[in-house]
Write an enzyme that holds these catalytic residues in place. Structure first.
Site, PDB file in Angstrom:
ATOM      1  N   CYS A 190      54.862  48.634  17.007  1.00 36.04           N
ATOM      2  CA  CYS A 190      55.738  47.731  16.173  1.00 36.04           C
ATOM      3  C   CYS A 190      56.067  46.444  17.277  1.00 36.04           C
ATOM      4  O   CYS A 190      57.237  45.938  17.543  1.00 36.04           O
ATOM      5  CB  CYS A 190      56.951  47.996  15.843  1.00 36.04           C
ATOM      6  SG  CYS A 190      56.457  49.599  14.768  1.00 36.04           S
ATOM      7  N   ARG A 224      47.676  45.903  29.773  1.00 35.17           N
ATOM      8  CA  ARG A 224      47.115  44.330  30.571  1.00 35.17           C
ATOM      9  C   ARG A 224      46.887  43.519  29.296  1.00 35.17           C
ATOM     10  O   ARG A 224      47.277  42.277  29.703  1.00 35.17           O
ATOM     11  CB  ARG A 224      45.788  44.681  31.162  1.00 35.17           C
ATOM     12  CG  ARG A 224      46.085  45.640  32.401  1.00 35.17           C
ATOM     13  CD  ARG A 224      44.780  45.673  33.323  1.00 35.17           C
ATOM     14  NE  ARG A 224      44.406  44.467  34.034  1.00 35.17           N
ATOM     15  CZ  ARG A 224      43.593  43.445  33.550  1.00 35.17           C
ATOM     16  NH1 ARG A 224      43.035  43.835  32.819  1.00 35.17           N
ATOM     17  NH2 ARG A 224      43.666  42.473  34.264  1.00 35.17           N
ATOM     18  N   TYR A 242      49.168  40.206  30.490  1.00 31.86           N
ATOM     19  CA  TYR A 242      48.642  39.227  31.258  1.00 31.86           C
ATOM     20  C   TYR A 242      47.564  38.310  30.260  1.00 31.86           C
ATOM     21  O   TYR A 242      46.880  37.541  30.864  1.00 31.86           O
ATOM     22  CB  TYR A 242      47.675  39.677  32.300  1.00 31.86           C
ATOM     23  CG  TYR A 242      48.088  40.635  33.325  1.00 31.86           C
ATOM     24  CD1 TYR A 242      49.358  40.283  34.082  1.00 31.86           C
ATOM     25  CD2 TYR A 242      47.837  41.677  33.600  1.00 31.86           C
ATOM     26  CE1 TYR A 242      49.988  41.199  34.953  1.00 31.86           C
ATOM     27  CE2 TYR A 242      48.408  42.645  34.450  1.00 31.86           C
ATOM     28  CZ  TYR A 242      49.263  42.517  35.246  1.00 31.86           C
ATOM     29  OH  TYR A 242      49.631  43.056  36.208  1.00 31.86           O
ATOM     30  N   GLY A 269      43.230  43.155  46.582  1.00 34.25           N
ATOM     31  CA  GLY A 269      42.918  42.183  45.640  1.00 34.25           C
ATOM     32  C   GLY A 269      41.694  41.410  45.276  1.00 34.25           C
ATOM     33  O   GLY A 269      41.421  40.482  44.408  1.00 34.25           O
TER      34      GLY A 269
HETATM   35  C1  PLP Z   1      48.487  46.148  44.855  1.00 37.88           C
HETATM   36  C2  PLP Z   1      48.183  46.212  46.169  1.00 37.88           C
HETATM   37  C3  PLP Z   1      46.902  46.368  46.617  1.00 37.88           C
HETATM   38  C4  PLP Z   1      45.638  46.535  45.696  1.00 37.88           C
HETATM   39  O1  PLP Z   1      45.222  45.458  44.850  1.00 37.88           O
HETATM   40  P1  PLP Z   1      44.033  45.427  43.953  1.00 37.88           P
HETATM   41  O2  PLP Z   1      44.184  44.140  43.414  1.00 37.88           O
HETATM   42  O3  PLP Z   1      44.139  46.679  43.063  1.00 37.88           O
HETATM   43  O4  PLP Z   1      43.002  45.372  44.761  1.00 37.88           O
HETATM   44  C5  PLP Z   1      46.712  46.370  47.972  1.00 37.88           C
HETATM   45  N1  PLP Z   1      47.576  46.224  48.964  1.00 37.88           N
HETATM   46  C6  PLP Z   1      49.011  46.106  48.444  1.00 37.88           C
HETATM   47  C7  PLP Z   1      49.883  45.741  49.670  1.00 37.88           C
HETATM   48  C8  PLP Z   1      49.309  46.087  47.214  1.00 37.88           C
HETATM   49  O5  PLP Z   1      50.451  45.823  46.606  1.00 37.88           O
END
Ligand code: PLP
Length: 416
Positions: free
Chosen positions: A343, A311, A315, A238
Site C-alpha cells: 500500500c 531499489r 533510487y 563502487g
Molecule cells: C558498500 C561498500 C563497498 C561496495 O560497494 P559496491 O558499490 O557494491 O561495489 C565497498 N567498500 C565500502 C567501504 C563500502 O561501504
C-alpha cells in the site's frame, strides 16, 4: 550469459526458472554461481602478478551460500557490522582477509573483530582511533588499522550512494590524514597497516576512481616521507554494472587505471567490489497475480514488492523485466507498470514496459543480485522471499522462504 532463453523459457544456467518457481515458489531470488565466479575472476585476473586481494563487499549480498562461493575462490571480505563478521565465519571465510569498514563500530564489534584476527579495521574518525586503541590495549593486542580517507572526489553517481565528497559522513578529511597517521603511530594499541578510500557506488566511469587513487597515492608519498610505511592500499568498491543500456566502463578499466596510478609502488592493493560481483548474477523471480488495464496506465500486479526489492522505490532504479516464457500464448500485449501489492505508490518494480503478460505467468526482474535481498524488509508483514543458488543444472535452496509465524514469533502482547 547466466540467464538465457532455452526453448522459449528463461533459464538460470541450465535450470528453467519455471522449475525453480514450481519447486520453491515465488517471489524468489535466483543466483548463478558461474556468473559470480566469472565476475570475481575478472578482478583476480586483472590483478594477477601483483600483491593484491579482492575483498567482496558482504553487504551487497550476504547469503551464506554466496559467501561460501567467494571463500572457495580465495576472496577476502569487506564487512560493515558484527553480523557480517558472523556470516563470514559461518561461511568459512579466511578471517585474515577481512577488512572491517563503517563509521559506527560498537565496542563489542571492535572486540570481536580483533579477537577474530581481521586484516584491518578501517577507521573513520579520531574518536574511533582512541576507542580501538583502548580496546586493543585491554586485550593485550595491537589492532591492525587503516584510515578511510575521504579524497573529496565526486563519484558522479546518485547522491544517496556518493560517499567521497567533503560533505559526506564517511572517512576522515584528506587534510587531517597526515596528522592522524602521526598520532596513531605513537599509540601502543595500534599497528598501522594501510590506507583506504571508497568514493561511492555504481560508478559508470572509471575516471573518479582513478582520481581518488591518485589522491591516496600522493598521501602515501607524504606519509612515507614522515617515516610511516603502510602495507596495503584499499581502493574500495563502487564499480557499476549495466542495468539498462548505460555506458559502463569494464572492470579492467577500473583496475588498470588504479594500477597505473600506483606505478611502481609496492603496497598490496585491496579492492572491495560488491555490486559488480553479484549484481548481474541474480534475478528476482515473481508471478503475475493480475493484469489490470487502466484509464491512464496499465498495471501488471505481481507477487514481489518494494519490500523484496527496494531499489526502484528508493533510487528510482531501472531493472530490466523479462517474461520467463518469451511469448505467453494468451498474453495481453501492452505498455505496463509492474507493481507489487504493498500500500504505497512507491511500490513499483518497473514503469512503462512493453510486455505481453498473463495472470499466473512468471516475470524475471533482472540484475537483482546486489542490494536486493540484502535490503529487503518485512513491510506489510510480508515474509521475505526464498533464495536459490544455481550451478549448472543443479539448484540449491540457499535460504528458505520466511513464514508468517516466524514474523510474529518475536512479538508479545502485554498482560496488564
Ligand atoms: C558498500 C561498500 C563497498 C561496495 O560497494 P559496491 O558499490 O557494491 O561495489 C565497498 N567498500 C565500502 C567501504 C563500502 O561501504
Amino acid at each position: 550469459m547466466a540467464f538465457t532463453y532455452r526453448g522459449g523459457v528463461l533459464c538460470a544456467e541450465e535450470v528453467s526458472l519455471e522449475d525453480v518457481a514450481r519447486q520453491f515458489g515465488t517471489p524468489c531470488y535466483v543466483y548463478s554461481r558461474a556468473a559470480i565466479e566469472r565476475a570475481y575472476r575478472e578482478y583476480a585476473d586483472e590483478l594477477a602478478g601483483r600483491p593484491s586481494l579482492v575483498c567482496y563487499s558482504v553487504k551487497a549480498n550476504s547469503n551464506l551460500a554466496v559467501l561460501s562461493v567467494m571463500a572457495q575462490l580465495g576472496a577476502g571480505f569487506d564487512i560493515v557490522s558484527g553480523g557480517e563478521l558472523a556470516r563470514v565465519i559461518a561461511a568459512g571465510g579466511d578471517l585474515a582477509k577481512v577488512v572491517f569498514s563503517g563509521i559506527g563500530k560498537s565496542e563489542i564489534e571492535i572486540r570481536d573483530a580483533l579477537q577474530a584476527g581481521v586484516l584491518s579495521i578501517n577507521l573513520e574518525s579520531e574518536q574511533e582511533l582512541a576507542r580501538v586503541n583502548g580496546i586493543a590495549i585491554g586485550m593485550g593486542k595491537r589492532a591492525p588499522v587503516a584510515f578511510r580517507v575521504n579524497p573529496d572526489v565526486d563519484a558522479k553517481t546518485h547522491p544517496y550512494i556518493s560517499t567521497g565528497l567533503k560533505q559526506s559522513k564517511f572517512g576522515i578529511a584528506y587534510a587531517d590524514a597526515e596528522r592522524l597517521y602521526r598520532e596513531a603511530a605513537r599509540l601502543p594499541g595500534i599497528r598501522l597497516t594501510g590506507i583506504g578510500c571508497h568514493i561511492g557506488s555504481l560508478m559508470n566511469d572509471s575516471a573518479p576512481f582513478v582520481a581518488a587513487t591518485q589522491r591516496i597515492v600522493a598521501l602515501l608519498v607524504r606519509l612515507e616521507q614522515a617515516g610511516i610505511a603502510l602495507a596495503h592500499i584499499d581502493l574500495g568498491g563502487g564499480m557499476g554494472i549495466r542495468y539498462k543500456d548505460e555506458a559502463q566502463a569494464p572492470i579492467a578499466a577500473f583496475v588498470h587505471g588504479a594500477l597505473d596510478a600506483l606505478g611502481q609502488r609496492k603496497e598490496k592493493v585491496l579492492l572491495d567490489p560488491g555490486r559488480s560481483i553479484v549484481g548481474n548474477a541474480g534475478i528476482l523471480l515473481t508471478r503475475v497475480e493480475y493484469v489490470k488495464p487502466g484509464e491512464a496506465k496499465n498495471f501488471v500486479v505481481v507477487d514481489a514488492a518494494m519490500n523484496d526489492l527496494l531499489r526502484p522505490a528508493l533510487y528510482d532504479a531501472w531493472h530490466e523485466i523479462r517474461q520467463v516464457r518469451e511469448t505467453e500464448s494468451d498474453g495481453l500485449a501492452g505498455v505496463y507498470d509492474v507493481v507489487g501489492p504493498i500500500c504505497e505508490s512507491a511500490d513499483f518494480l518497473a514503469r512503462e514496459r512493453k510486455l505481453a503478460p498473463r495472470p499466473g505467468g512468471l516475470l524475471a526482474i533482472m540484475s537483482a543480485g546486489a542490494y536486493g535481498m540484502a535490503m529487503s524488509s518485512n513491510y506489510n508483514t510480508r515474509p521475505r522471499p526464498a533464495e536459490v543458488l544455481v550451478s549448472g543444472g543443479e539448484m540449491h535452496l540457499a535460504r528458505r522462504r520466511e513464514t508468517t509465524q516466524e514474523l510474529l514469533a518475536l512479538e508479545t502482547i502485554p498482560q496488564w
